[in-house]
Design a protein around this motif. Structure first.
Motif, short mmCIF file in Angstrom:
data_model
loop_
_atom_site.label_atom_id
_atom_site.label_comp_id
_atom_site.label_asym_id
_atom_site.label_seq_id
_atom_site.Cartn_x
_atom_site.Cartn_y
_atom_site.Cartn_z
N UNK A 49 0.87 -1.19 -0.01
CA UNK A 49 -0.01 0.02 0.10
C UNK A 49 0.94 1.17 0.00
N UNK A 50 0.73 1.87 -0.93
CA UNK A 50 1.60 3.31 -1.05
C UNK A 50 1.31 4.22 -0.16
N UNK A 51 0.22 4.26 0.36
CA UNK A 51 -0.55 5.23 1.17
C UNK A 51 -0.38 4.77 2.81
N UNK A 52 0.46 3.72 2.97
CA UNK A 52 0.36 3.11 4.39
C UNK A 52 0.91 4.20 5.21
N UNK A 53 1.73 5.10 4.82
CA UNK A 53 2.07 6.29 6.09
C UNK A 53 1.03 7.25 5.76
N UNK A 54 -0.24 7.28 5.02
CA UNK A 54 -1.08 8.24 4.97
C UNK A 54 -2.02 8.69 6.22
N UNK A 55 -3.21 8.40 6.01
CA UNK A 55 -4.37 8.55 6.96
C UNK A 55 -4.17 7.28 7.85
N UNK A 56 -3.96 7.21 9.03
CA UNK A 56 -4.07 6.16 9.94
C UNK A 56 -5.20 5.14 10.07
N UNK A 57 -5.30 3.79 9.79
CA UNK A 57 -6.77 3.17 9.82
C UNK A 57 -7.45 3.42 11.08
N UNK A 58 -6.89 3.23 12.19
CA UNK A 58 -7.36 3.53 13.45
C UNK A 58 -7.99 4.66 13.65
N UNK A 59 -7.11 5.73 13.42
CA UNK A 59 -7.72 7.11 13.44
C UNK A 59 -8.95 7.37 12.57
N UNK A 60 -8.82 6.87 11.39
CA UNK A 60 -9.74 7.00 10.23
C UNK A 60 -10.73 6.25 10.77
N UNK A 61 -10.87 5.14 11.28
CA UNK A 61 -11.98 4.44 11.68
C UNK A 61 -12.79 5.05 12.86
N UNK A 62 -12.15 5.70 13.99
CA UNK A 62 -12.64 5.93 14.99
C UNK A 62 -13.24 7.25 14.71
N UNK A 63 -12.46 8.18 13.87
CA UNK A 63 -13.26 9.47 13.18
C UNK A 63 -14.50 9.40 12.64
#
Length: 708
Positions: free
Chosen positions: A205-219
C-alpha cells in the motif's frame, strides 16, 4: 492476496447505510414542505453534506472491515475527493426526490447518474490506498456492482419521492422499512465491488503512511453518527417548529375569517358589510357612483325555526344564502346580519331599476320550495331597497332606510319589494315605539282584557265570551290589536303576553264567580308563535292550576292558517289540550287552506266562520248563503258547533239562525266589553231577558268599537 472480514464492522456499515437512507427520506419530506427558496437551498446543502458523509462513511467502514496481511493506509487528497463525490451525489439525489414530479424518464436518468456517482465514489476510495502493483478488478463483478448501484439508486429515489409527504398514514414505519431496504441495497453494492477487487501477491500500500486506519475508523464512526443524528434532530425540530407556526397561522387566519364572515352561511357579516358599504360610499362621493342596499328577512322563518327546530332552520338559511349568491353579480356583496336578516350591496348601478330586477329575481327564485329532510318548505323574503345618494350618505342611514322599506313591503302583503320613501321612516318610528311599549307593558300594567259576548243562535242566551287584548299606553294612547299583535309576534313578545292573557282571564273568571254570577266559558286566542313553544301546554296548565281554575271554563282558539301549517303536529297539540280538559276551536275558518279533509283529524269542539263569509250573506245572497250553509252542515256532521263572527246586520242574524248556526258573535249583538260591563251582562242573563233587550243593553256598555 486474500483478505478477511470483521463481521462486526460489516454490521456497523449496514447500520450506517440504513441510518443514512433514513436521513435522506426524512430530509426529502422536510425540504418538500418548504416554500421559501432560501430555506430549501440551505436544507439541500446541509442535507447533502450529512447524507454524503453517511454514504461515504459506510464505504470506509466496509473497507475497514476488510483486512490484508500488509499495512494499509489512505491518501488524504484522494480520500477527500471520494467524500466530495459522495456529497455531490447526495445533493443531486435530494434535488431529484424533492421535485414536484418524478416521471419514468427522469427517474431512469437520475438513477444512472446517481449509481455511477456512487460507484465512482467507491472506486476512488479504493484508489486512495495507492496499491502497487494496482488492484486487479473482475469485470463481471464490476459490472454487477454498477448495475446494483444504478438499480439501488432508482429504488431509493422512487421510495424517497413516494414517502416525502408528511401527512400520509404510518409514514414513520414506511420510512424505516424503506431505509432498511435501501441500506441493504447500498451495502450489497459495496461488498459486490469489494469482491471484484483482487490484490496481487506481494502488493504494498503506497499510502500506508497516509491516514492512519485506526484514526480514520474512530473518526468516521463518531462523526458519522453525530452528523446523521444531529441532522435528524434538526430536521424534526425544524419540522415541529414549522408545523407549530403553520398551525398558529391557520388559527389566526381562521379567527380573522370568523371575525369577518358568518359561521353558518360563510357570507360576510355585519362588520364586513359595513366596510364594503364604506368603500362604496368613498367611491361614490368622488364621482357618479349609484349603488343600492337591499335589506330583507324571511317571512314565516320564525315559525319554521320554532316548530321544526333550529337544525331545519339553519338548513333553510343556508339554502336561502346560496340562492342570494346565485342572483347577484360578481362585484356585489351578499351578507348576513344575523337571524334571518340578509343584505345585498349592489355596486355600480346604471339605473335604480337594476336593483328592482335583482329583488324580483330573488323573489322569483324563492317561489321554489326548499327541501330539508324530504320536507318541502316554502319561505319568501320581504325586500326593502335604499339607494345612494338619494336615500342616505352613511352606512347607518342606508341600512335604516332599507330596513324601513322592508317593513313597508311586509305591510304591503309580504313576499314583495319596496323602494324607500320618506314617509316610511314615520312608520318605522311608530313600529319602534310600539316595540318599546310592548317591552314595558307587562311590568307596568298597560295591558287589559275586553270580553266580546257570544250568543246562542236558537234563543239568544249568552253562550260565552272571547277575551280580546288591549294596550293602553300613557304616551301612545289606546292601541288596537291590529297595530301591536303582529309586532309582538315577530319579535317573540307574544309568548309572555299570551301567558299573561291566560292568567288574567282566569283571575277575571274567579272575580265573576266571587260575585255569584253565572259561570261562563271564555275563549282565548293562541298565536302561531305560541303554538311553536314546546312547553306551551305545560305552562298553561301551571297557570290554570295556580289560579284554581277549572279547565272546562276555558276554550282556546287556533287560526286555520296556523292549524294547517303542520297538520300532524297541530293534531297532536289539539288532542293534548283536549286530554287536559280544554276545548279547542278553529278560528277564521275559510281564510287559509280551507282543507275540509283535515277537520276530522283535529276533532275540535268549535268552528268559527270568518267574517268574510258572514259579510257574503248580504253581498252575495244566494252564493254566500250556500257557502255558509255547506260549512255549517259539514261541521255538524263532524260533531262541531259553529260560531259566526262579525255579525253586524239583522239580515245576517236571521239567515244564520235559519241555517241553524249554533252561536253568533258581532257588534250587532254585543261589542267588546270591559270586565265590569261584561259582569253586568252576566247578571242580566240570570233573568234571561229577551234577545232584543240583551242586544240593546249590551252595546252601550262597551267602549267605542275596537277591531280585533
Amino acid at each position: 492476496m486474500h483478505g478477511t472480514y470483521n463481521f462486526w464492522l460489516v454490521g456497523l456499515s449496514l447500520v450506517v447505510a440504513t441510518l443514512a437512507s433514513y436521513t435522506a427520506l426524512d430530509l426529502s419530506g422536510r425540504i418538500a414542505s418548504l416554500s421559501k427558496r432560501g430555506q430549501r437551498h440551505a436544507w439541500l446543502a446541509g442535507g447533502a453534506g450529512a447524507m454524503g458523509v453517511g454514504i461515504w462513511s459506510m464505504h470506509f467502514i466496509g473497507v475497514l472491515a476488510f483486512s490484508l496481511p500488509i499495512p494499509l493506509g489512505y491518501d488524504f487528497t484522494i480520500t477527500a475527493c471520494s467524500l466530495l463525490i459522495a456529497i455531490l451525489v447526495s445533493y443531486f439525489a435530494l434535488r431529484v426526490i424533492t421535485h414536484e414530479t418524478l416521471g419514468p424518464k427522469r427517474l431512469v436518468c437520475a438513477a444512472v447518474l446517481m449509481g455511477l456517482g456512487i460507484v465512482g465514489m467507491h472506486y476512488t476510495g479504493d484508489a486512495a490506498m495507492r496499491m502497487q502493483p494496482a488492484i486487479v478488478y473482475d469485470p463481471t463483478l464490476v459490472a454487477a456492482s454498477i448495475v446494483i448501484a444504478i438499480v439501488a439508486s432508482g429504488a431509493a429515489l422512487y421510495m424517497a419521492h413516494a414517502l416525502r409527504a408528511e401527512d400520509q398514514g404510518h409514514v414513520l414505519a414506511k420510512r424505516m422499512a424503506a431505509s432498511l431496504v435501501m441500506g441493504l441495497a447500498i451495502t450489497g453494492m459495496h461488498y459486490t465491488a469489494e469482491a471484484a477487487a483482487n490484490f496481487p501477491p506481494g502488493a504494498i500500500c503506497g499510502a500506508a503512511n497516509g491516514v492512519d486506519l485506526r484514526w480514520l475508523g474512530t473518526t468516521i464512526a463518531i462523526f458519522t453518527f453525530a452528523i446523521l443524528i444531529v441532522t435528524l434532530m434538526l430536521s424534526r425540530f425544524d419540522a415541529r417548529t414549522a408545523s407549530l407556526v403553520n398551525s398558529v397561522s391557520q388559527l389566526n387566519g381562521r379567527i380573522m375569517h370568523m371575525a369577518a364572515f358568518d359561521s353558518l352561511t360563510d357570507l360576510p357579516n355585519r362588520r364586513t358589510l359595513t366596510e364594503h358599504i364604506e368603500r362604496a360610499l368613498e367611491f361614490g362621493k368622488r364621482g357618479p357612483g349609484l349603488f343600492a342596499v337591499l335589506f330583507m328577512d324571511l317571512d314565516g322563518f320564525k315559525t319554521i325555526n320554532d316548530s321544526l327546530g333550529h337544525t331545519v332552520g339553519d338548513e333553510v338559511l343556508k339554502a336561502f344564502a346560496q340562492r342570494l349568491v346565485d342572483c347577484v353579480s360578481a362585484g356585489d356583496t351578499v351578507a348576513r346580519l344575523g337571524g334571518d336578516e340578509f343584505v345585498i350591496l349592489m355596486r355600480h348601478l346604471g339605473l335604480a331599476e337594476e336593483a328592482q330586477r335583482v329583488a324580483e329575481a330573488v323573489l322569483e327564485r324563492m317561489r321554489e320550495p326548499i327541501w330539508v329532510d324530504a320536507r318541502s318548505l316554502q319561505v319568501a323574503p320581504s325586500i326593502g331597497i335604499a339607494l345612494f345618494p338619494r336615500d342616505g350618505d352613511t352606512v347607518e342611514t342606508l341600512l335604516k332606510n332599507a330596513d324601513a322599506a322592508m317593513y313597508a313591503a311586509k305591510r304591503a302583503g309580504r313576499g314583495t319589494c319596496r323602494f324607500f320613501e320618506a314617509d316610511m321612516n314615520e312608520a318605522a318610528t311608530r313600529t319602534l315605539q310600539i316595540q318599546h311599549a310592548l317591552h314595558e307593558a307587562l311590568d307596568k300594567g298597560y295591558f287589559s282584557l275586553h270580553f266580546q259576548p257570544k250568543f246562542f243562535g236558537r234563543d239568544g242566551a249568552l253562550a260565552g265570551a272571547e277575551a280580546l287584548l288591549r294596550l293602553n299606553h300613557p304616551t301612545l294612547g289606546l292601541l288596537s290589536p291590529a297595530e301591536f299583535i303582529s309586532i309582538a309576534e315577530r319579535n317573540g313578545q307574544i309568548v309572555p303576553i299570551g301567558y299573561w292573557v291566560v292568567r288574567e282571564a282566569c283571575r277575571q273568571i274567579r272575580r265573576w264567580q266571587a260575585q255569584n254570577l253565572r259561570p261562563t266559558k271564555v275563549a282565548i286566542n293562541l298565536s302561531p308563535r305560541q303554538l311553536a313553544q314546546p312547553d306551551l301546554l305545560a305552562t298553561i296548565q301551571e297557570i290554570v292550576h295556580a289560579e284554581h281554575m277549572s279547565a272546562d271554563q276555558i276554550m282556546f282558539e287556533i287560526t286555520e292558517t296556523a292549524a294547517m301549517h303542520d297538520v300532524r303536529r297541530m293534531a297532536e297539540t289539539v288532542h293534548a289540550f283536549q286530554k287536559c280538559g280544554f276545548e279547542v276551536a278553529i278560528d277564521d275558518f275559510g281564510t287559509g287552506y280551507s282543507s275540509l279533509a283535515y277537520l276530522q283529524r283535529f276533532r275540535v269542539r268549535q268552528l268559527k266562520i270568518d267574517r268574510f263569509f258572514v259579510d257574503g250573506l248580504d253581498a252575495n245572497s244566494d252564493e254566500g248563503t250556500a257557502i255558509v250553509s255547506a260549512i255549517i252542515e259539514l261541521a255538524h256532521s263532524l260533531g262541531m258547533n259553529v260560531v259566526a263572527e262579525g255579525v253586524e246586520t239583522e239580515s245576517q242574524r236571521k239567515k244564520l239562525e235559519a241555517l241553524r248556526c249554533d252561536e253568533l258573535q258581532g257588534y250587532l249583538l254585543g261589542r267588546p266589553l270591559t270586565p265590569e260591563a261584561f259582569g253586568v251582562l252576566l247578571g242580566d242573563q240570570n233573568q234571561r231577558v229577551p234577545r232584543e233587550a240583551t242586544a240593546s243593553r249590551a252595546a252601550p256598555l262597551g267602549a267605542p268599537p275596537l277591531p280585533r
